[in-house]
Design a protein around this motif. Sequence first.
Motif, PDB file in Angstrom:
ATOM      1  N   LEU A  18     -38.712 -34.753 -60.107  1.00 50.11           N
ATOM      2  CA  LEU A  18     -38.697 -33.955 -59.898  1.00 50.11           C
ATOM      3  C   LEU A  18     -37.987 -32.257 -59.187  1.00 50.11           C
ATOM      4  O   LEU A  18     -36.634 -31.923 -59.821  1.00 50.11           O
ATOM      5  CB  LEU A  18     -39.608 -32.709 -60.353  1.00 50.11           C
ATOM      6  CG  LEU A  18     -40.425 -31.009 -60.526  1.00 50.11           C
ATOM      7  CD1 LEU A  18     -39.436 -30.117 -61.251  1.00 50.11           C
ATOM      8  CD2 LEU A  18     -41.454 -30.543 -59.650  1.00 50.11           C
TER       9      LEU A  18
ATOM     10  N   GLN B  79     -39.902 -32.231 -67.768  1.00 50.33           N
ATOM     11  CA  GLN B  79     -41.199 -32.698 -66.378  1.00 50.33           C
ATOM     12  C   GLN B  79     -42.550 -31.919 -67.363  1.00 50.33           C
ATOM     13  O   GLN B  79     -43.215 -32.900 -66.365  1.00 50.33           O
ATOM     14  CB  GLN B  79     -40.702 -31.362 -65.610  1.00 50.33           C
ATOM     15  CG  GLN B  79     -41.674 -31.601 -64.568  1.00 50.33           C
ATOM     16  CD  GLN B  79     -40.622 -33.377 -63.914  1.00 50.33           C
ATOM     17  OE1 GLN B  79     -39.293 -33.571 -64.189  1.00 50.33           O
ATOM     18  NE2 GLN B  79     -41.271 -34.400 -63.550  1.00 50.33           N
TER      19      GLN B  79
ATOM     20  N   HIS C  83     -35.316 -29.335 -68.926  1.00 52.54           N
ATOM     21  CA  HIS C  83     -36.263 -29.704 -68.090  1.00 52.54           C
ATOM     22  C   HIS C  83     -37.427 -29.072 -68.000  1.00 52.54           C
ATOM     23  O   HIS C  83     -38.710 -29.674 -67.802  1.00 52.54           O
ATOM     24  CB  HIS C  83     -35.168 -29.264 -66.571  1.00 52.54           C
ATOM     25  CG  HIS C  83     -36.000 -30.371 -65.761  1.00 52.54           C
ATOM     26  ND1 HIS C  83     -36.753 -29.922 -64.729  1.00 52.54           N
ATOM     27  CD2 HIS C  83     -35.621 -32.143 -65.571  1.00 52.54           C
ATOM     28  CE1 HIS C  83     -37.490 -31.067 -63.922  1.00 52.54           C
ATOM     29  NE2 HIS C  83     -36.577 -31.914 -63.786  1.00 52.54           N
TER      30      HIS C  83
END
Length: 511
Positions: free
Chosen positions: A305, A338, A334
Amino acid sequence: MTALVALPVLLPLMAAGLSLAFGRFADIQRVLGLVVLGAIIVNAALLLYVADVHGPIVLQLGGWPAPLGITLIADRLAALLLLVSSVVTFAVLIYSIGQRVADYGRGTSSTTFHPIYLMLCAGVSLAYLTGDLFNLFVAFEIMLSSSYVLITRRTTATRVRPGMTYTIVSLTSSILFLTVIALVYAATGTVNLADLAQRVSELPDGLQSSLGLLMTIVFGVKAAMVPLHFWLPDSYPNAPAPITAVFAGLLTKVGIYAMIRTQTLVFQHESTWQLMLAIALLTMIVGALGALAQDDLNRMLSFLLVSHIGYMLFGLGVYDIAGLTGVILYVVHHITVQATLFLVSGLITRHTGTVALSRMGGLAKAAPLVAVLFSIPALTLSGVPPFSGFVAKLALLQAGVDAGTWAAYGVAGGAVLTSLLTLYAVARVWSRAFWGRPQEPAGDPDPSDELVVGTGTTSPAMMVASGVLAATSVLIAVAAGPLADISGRAAVDLMHGETYRTAVLGGGAGG
């Protein structure tokens, strides 16, 4: 139509109060949360359509004109991120209900989880939609206050230290943010972003640079850019999977959004931002190398991350329409990928009873659907075509090459290297967790507690939520053309802020 701007903030706040009042009725809390977050998804889609076709939608609260009153504004960027974030919060809530993270195995629901979660969603919405610095601070405080509760629920001895680290760092960054707001107000007499766009440009160059740098540090802490990232790998992995997923998917991206908004509208740059390019490269490499050194699955994902925050900083450092288009595409991609990875990590932990990669094995045969759900976001994050990560990274690399500076070329090379390191990191997870000899679940789980890992079972809701987000990341790749067009128009708005300023200071929609 202007009422649509307030609903993403008002609905979860009102629902949080109702949820607290119905704390003894678990089903009502669950249905209320799902209905409200579903309504916000529809609302965000309408905001995006109207903002893209007709221009920003502005609401002056209390009828006070800007810059005197409180302004809420939904332009293309804010509406797009609000839509994607709402999908993630909806899916994570489904996962949380399936995992019973709100209940901790008890017969009745906790009275706190659902209200606090809805408060967190309200803070995220306010951060995207607010038109002034002080209410951006308020939005961060709503998010942070909610996250304090969520990250420390069912606190154990092993969670106290990382929880305190998260709390102390967050409070320190909040104090710094409030100090910067005071300095900006002292220098300009306003905190309205549209008004600041003109007044900051009239300040001496040295003062402009100092305020801009302080603002970058504030949001850099919240976005976990290197070297201000130290708190994240210790804090996030210690929360339950859905909490970590929403934190990783949204909280750092809100920091990136705030950085993009202030650095394009208020503290403008005339050319490539060399300092940001250097920080972007450092963030990419340090995060990727940190991920390779981890045996803990959640810590590895936390370092990845951090690493991929560098890609977003890369596009901001290039500082042109192409670079900002790449940033927007990457943030959208993202947020979903994530969050998906951390949800799937929770599924893996349920089956293996451990977060240690060295103690996993055989999941490809034991849980083939989990293997599929991991492979999609893993390949997406690595930038393997034709997934959305490839599309976003390609846009950033093209922007870096077109910038034509040695610094941009260097960061573009670092971005390629980081993608390869990311691919290697997720390949390690695959080889250890999904291949190899199956391991016995760690510990002796209590079947009465549905939160205990190592049970070898997952609820349908957990699988569905993970599948929804994995499918969303695939949909982003399928819709790459229209999404790139919207992102490009949003980037034009950022680089040429007249539309935003006219909409806010004029009290209506800009063209």
